[in-house]
Design a protein around this motif. Structure first.
Motif, PDB file in Angstrom:
ATOM      1  N   ALA A  80       5.733  -5.318  17.582  1.00 18.37           N
ATOM      2  CA  ALA A  80       6.582  -6.502  17.414  1.00 18.37           C
ATOM      3  C   ALA A  80       7.975  -6.185  17.933  1.00 18.37           C
ATOM      4  CB  ALA A  80       6.641  -6.924  15.956  1.00 18.37           C
ATOM      5  N   LEU A  81       8.507  -7.074  18.760  1.00 17.67           N
ATOM      6  CA  LEU A  81       9.841  -6.902  19.328  1.00 17.67           C
ATOM      7  C   LEU A  81      10.677  -8.116  18.964  1.00 17.67           C
ATOM      8  CD1 LEU A  81      11.840  -5.339  21.142  1.00 17.67           C
ATOM      9  CD2 LEU A  81      10.866  -6.579  23.094  1.00 17.67           C
ATOM     10  N   ALA A  82      11.775  -7.879  18.261  1.00 17.57           N
ATOM     11  CA  ALA A  82      12.696  -8.949  17.865  1.00 17.57           C
ATOM     12  C   ALA A  82      14.027  -8.733  18.558  1.00 17.57           C
ATOM     13  CB  ALA A  82      12.887  -8.966  16.355  1.00 17.57           C
ATOM     14  N   PHE A  83      14.584  -9.791  19.134  1.00 17.86           N
ATOM     15  CA  PHE A  83      15.895  -9.707  19.779  1.00 17.86           C
ATOM     16  C   PHE A  83      16.986 -10.085  18.791  1.00 17.86           C
ATOM     17  CE2 PHE A  83      13.277 -10.814  23.622  1.00 17.86           C
ATOM     18  CZ  PHE A  83      13.375  -9.567  24.206  1.00 17.86           C
ATOM     19  N   GLY A  84      17.941  -9.185  18.592  1.00 10.20           N
ATOM     20  CA  GLY A  84      19.089  -9.492  17.765  1.00 10.20           C
ATOM     21  C   GLY A  84      18.798  -9.587  16.288  1.00 10.20           C
ATOM     22  N   GLY A  85      17.584  -9.262  15.864  1.00  6.58           N
ATOM     23  CA  GLY A  85      17.244  -9.383  14.453  1.00  6.58           C
ATOM     24  C   GLY A  85      16.684  -8.096  13.906  1.00  6.58           C
ATOM     25  N   ASP A  86      16.274  -8.133  12.649  1.00 10.79           N
ATOM     26  CA  ASP A  86      15.822  -6.917  11.990  1.00 10.79           C
ATOM     27  C   ASP A  86      14.415  -7.086  11.442  1.00 10.79           C
ATOM     28  OD1 ASP A  86      15.584  -4.495  10.826  1.00 10.79           O
ATOM     29  OD2 ASP A  86      17.092  -4.811   9.285  1.00 10.79           O
ATOM     30  N   LEU A  87      13.437  -6.553  12.188  1.00 12.58           N
ATOM     31  CA  LEU A  87      12.065  -6.507  11.690  1.00 12.58           C
ATOM     32  C   LEU A  87      11.813  -5.191  10.957  1.00 12.58           C
ATOM     33  CD1 LEU A  87       9.578  -7.904  14.383  1.00 12.58           C
ATOM     34  CD2 LEU A  87       9.635  -8.464  11.954  1.00 12.58           C
ATOM     35  N   GLY A  88      12.837  -4.377  10.829  1.00 15.66           N
ATOM     36  CA  GLY A  88      12.651  -3.064  10.213  1.00 15.66           C
ATOM     37  C   GLY A  88      13.361  -2.932   8.881  1.00 15.66           C
ATOM     38  N   SER A  89      13.733  -4.047   8.250  1.00 15.74           N
ATOM     39  CA  SER A  89      14.425  -3.973   6.968  1.00 15.74           C
ATOM     40  C   SER A  89      13.522  -3.296   5.943  1.00 15.74           C
ATOM     41  CB  SER A  89      14.836  -5.360   6.487  1.00 15.74           C
ATOM     42  OG  SER A  89      13.696  -6.160   6.243  1.00 15.74           O
ATOM     43  N   PRO A  90      14.094  -2.461   5.068  1.00 17.61           N
ATOM     44  CA  PRO A  90      13.270  -1.698   4.121  1.00 17.61           C
ATOM     45  C   PRO A  90      12.336  -2.560   3.283  1.00 17.61           C
ATOM     46  CG  PRO A  90      15.508  -0.844   4.152  1.00 17.61           C
ATOM     47  CD  PRO A  90      15.513  -2.094   4.997  1.00 17.61           C
ATOM     48  N   ARG A  91      12.801  -3.715   2.795  1.00 19.26           N
ATOM     49  CA  ARG A  91      11.959  -4.553   1.950  1.00 19.26           C
ATOM     50  C   ARG A  91      10.710  -5.013   2.699  1.00 19.26           C
ATOM     51  NH1 ARG A  91      14.647  -9.924  -0.220  1.00 19.26           N
ATOM     52  NH2 ARG A  91      14.405 -10.462   1.989  1.00 19.26           N
ATOM     53  N   PHE A  92      10.891  -5.447   3.937  1.00 21.83           N
ATOM     54  CA  PHE A  92       9.775  -5.912   4.740  1.00 21.83           C
ATOM     55  C   PHE A  92       8.842  -4.768   5.102  1.00 21.83           C
ATOM     56  CE2 PHE A  92       8.340  -6.606   9.221  1.00 21.83           C
ATOM     57  CZ  PHE A  92       7.316  -7.490   8.927  1.00 21.83           C
ATOM     58  N   MET A  93       9.392  -3.625   5.486  1.00 16.94           N
ATOM     59  CA  MET A  93       8.577  -2.500   5.914  1.00 16.94           C
ATOM     60  C   MET A  93       7.761  -1.918   4.774  1.00 16.94           C
ATOM     61  SD  MET A  93       8.894  -1.770   9.217  1.00 16.94           S
ATOM     62  CE  MET A  93       8.847  -0.009   9.533  1.00 16.94           C
ATOM     63  N   GLU A  94       8.293  -1.931   3.567  1.00 14.20           N
ATOM     64  CA  GLU A  94       7.531  -1.434   2.428  1.00 14.20           C
ATOM     65  C   GLU A  94       6.260  -2.247   2.232  1.00 14.20           C
ATOM     66  OE1 GLU A  94      10.231  -1.525  -0.822  1.00 14.20           O
ATOM     67  OE2 GLU A  94      11.487   0.100  -0.016  1.00 14.20           O
ATOM     68  N   GLU A  95       6.377  -3.568   2.314  1.00 13.06           N
ATOM     69  CA  GLU A  95       5.217  -4.433   2.155  1.00 13.06           C
ATOM     70  C   GLU A  95       4.265  -4.307   3.336  1.00 13.06           C
ATOM     71  OE1 GLU A  95       4.163  -9.142   1.233  1.00 13.06           O
ATOM     72  OE2 GLU A  95       6.228  -8.531   1.686  1.00 13.06           O
ATOM     73  N   LEU A  96       4.837  -4.220   4.530  1.00 13.96           N
ATOM     74  CA  LEU A  96       4.028  -4.159   5.742  1.00 13.96           C
ATOM     75  C   LEU A  96       3.209  -2.880   5.815  1.00 13.96           C
ATOM     76  CD1 LEU A  96       3.466  -5.543   8.510  1.00 13.96           C
ATOM     77  CD2 LEU A  96       5.403  -4.246   9.419  1.00 13.96           C
ATOM     78  N   SER A  97       3.753  -1.779   5.311  1.00 14.06           N
ATOM     79  CA  SER A  97       3.093  -0.475   5.441  1.00 14.06           C
ATOM     80  C   SER A  97       2.161  -0.154   4.282  1.00 14.06           C
ATOM     81  CB  SER A  97       4.147   0.631   5.563  1.00 14.06           C
ATOM     82  OG  SER A  97       4.910   0.742   4.374  1.00 14.06           O
ATOM     83  N   ALA A  98       1.959  -1.078   3.365  1.00 13.73           N
ATOM     84  CA  ALA A  98       1.069  -0.817   2.232  1.00 13.73           C
ATOM     85  C   ALA A  98      -0.328  -0.477   2.744  1.00 13.73           C
ATOM     86  CB  ALA A  98       1.005  -2.034   1.315  1.00 13.73           C
ATOM     87  N   GLY A  99      -0.805   0.732   2.430  1.00 10.86           N
ATOM     88  CA  GLY A  99      -2.116   1.173   2.864  1.00 10.86           C
ATOM     89  C   GLY A  99      -2.189   1.604   4.310  1.00 10.86           C
ATOM     90  N   THR A 100      -1.060   1.694   5.001  1.00 12.22           N
ATOM     91  CA  THR A 100      -1.086   2.051   6.416  1.00 12.22           C
ATOM     92  C   THR A 100       0.233   2.708   6.806  1.00 12.22           C
ATOM     93  OG1 THR A 100      -1.613   1.238   8.634  1.00 12.22           O
ATOM     94  CG2 THR A 100      -0.280  -0.214   7.236  1.00 12.22           C
ATOM     95  N   ARG A 101       0.515   2.771   8.101  1.00 16.80           N
ATOM     96  CA  ARG A 101       1.743   3.379   8.624  1.00 16.80           C
ATOM     97  C   ARG A 101       2.509   2.365   9.446  1.00 16.80           C
ATOM     98  NH1 ARG A 101       1.615   9.108  11.712  1.00 16.80           N
ATOM     99  NH2 ARG A 101       1.474   9.725   9.507  1.00 16.80           N
ATOM    100  N   ALA A 102       3.825   2.365   9.296  1.00 17.65           N
ATOM    101  CA  ALA A 102       4.689   1.488  10.084  1.00 17.65           C
ATOM    102  C   ALA A 102       5.915   2.286  10.526  1.00 17.65           C
ATOM    103  CB  ALA A 102       5.119   0.268   9.276  1.00 17.65           C
ATOM    104  N   VAL A 103       6.290   2.106  11.785  1.00 22.77           N
ATOM    105  CA  VAL A 103       7.418   2.813  12.382  1.00 22.77           C
ATOM    106  C   VAL A 103       8.278   1.791  13.101  1.00 22.77           C
ATOM    107  CG1 VAL A 103       8.111   4.546  14.087  1.00 22.77           C
ATOM    108  CG2 VAL A 103       6.083   4.940  12.669  1.00 22.77           C
TER     109      VAL A 103
END
Length: 243
Positions: A97-120
């Motif tokens: 996923a590529l976002a321009f000018g925004g934050d797809l890597g915020s800790p709250r979102f990444m914690e949920e996204l990486s549940a049971g898997t890996r996210a970088v």
């Protein structure tokens, strides 16, 4: 694990066609690039609370939509344009996923996204010298940093050997001949097995969305980099509770 180093990502700063380099635009405007294993593009964007806008064939279309959004909002809006596509990596399908000018890597979102898997993810805020890297595993923030020598997370030192191999210095100043942004791409590849190329970004079929901007109070820390008249660099990391 792959053997990628910063040298494999020289295209990040230089392109055979600089005026149309897709990542050149991302560096100028600011970006977040996120990789997550075993989650589809539609699932990722749904978790991000994004409003889907259809499919973008090629990154030029995605860039055009972002420029249109900026023009229509007079340079400011509550959302940004993002695109997500399926790529191959270690263990099967990943979503890029590529976002321009925004934050797809915020800790709250990444914690949920990486549940049971890996996210970088890694990101830049454009013209200002702030570049972040986050590694989440099974909902846990393992390693995160702006400067390689100032790391936090549950296992801040676990990547030290790999960081050194890709061209980053986890213990002090960086080598002057290493492009830190290229090294971050290589570090992400070491953790995901996904080789990101200029061609992949330029030609992918993206599921395109409006992505809500993260609230301003979500930031966790900021690192101030000061260089004195003698060339000595000093890093100061501040958290919200210190201000």
């Amino acid at each position: 694990m792959t053997s990628a180093t910063a040298a494999d990502y020289g295209w990040v700063r230089s392109s055979s066609s600089p005026s149309s380099s897709p990542f050149g635009y991302a560096l100028e405007i600011g970006y977040t690039l996120t990789l997550v294993r075993g989650v589809s593009p539609a699932e990722l964007l749904s978790l991000a609370g994004a409003e889907q806008r259809g499919v973008s064939i090629g990154l030029d279309t995605l860039i055009g939509e972002h420029q249109k959004l900026i023009h229509e909002s007079d340079g400011w809006d509550e959302s940004v344009i993002a695109g997500a596509c399926t790529v191959q990596g270690e263990g099967g399908d990943w979503t890029l996923a590529l976002a321009f000018g925004g934050d797809l890597g915020s800790p709250r979102f990444m914690e949920e996204l990486s549940a049971g898997t890996r996210a970088v993810s890694h990101s830049s805020n454009g013209g200002k010298p702030m570049h972040f890297f986050h590694w989440h595993e099974n909902g846990e923030l393992r390693t995160t940093f702006e400067w390689p020598s100032v790391r936090t997370g549950s296992t801040p030192d676990e990547l030290n050997a790999v960081m050194t191999e890709v061209g980053l210095n986890p213990t002090g100043d960086e080598a002057p001949d290493v492009d830190r942004k290229a090294a971050l791409f290589a570090l992400a590849e070491r953790l995901t097995g996904v080789r990101v190329t200029e061609e992949l970004l330029a030609e992918a079929e993206y599921r395109m969305t409006d992505l809500p901007k993260a609230p301003a109070d979500e930031w966790k820390s900021v690192t101030i980099d000061i260089t004195d008249a003698y060339g000595k660099r000093t890093y100061v990391q501040l958290r919200p509770d210190q201000l």
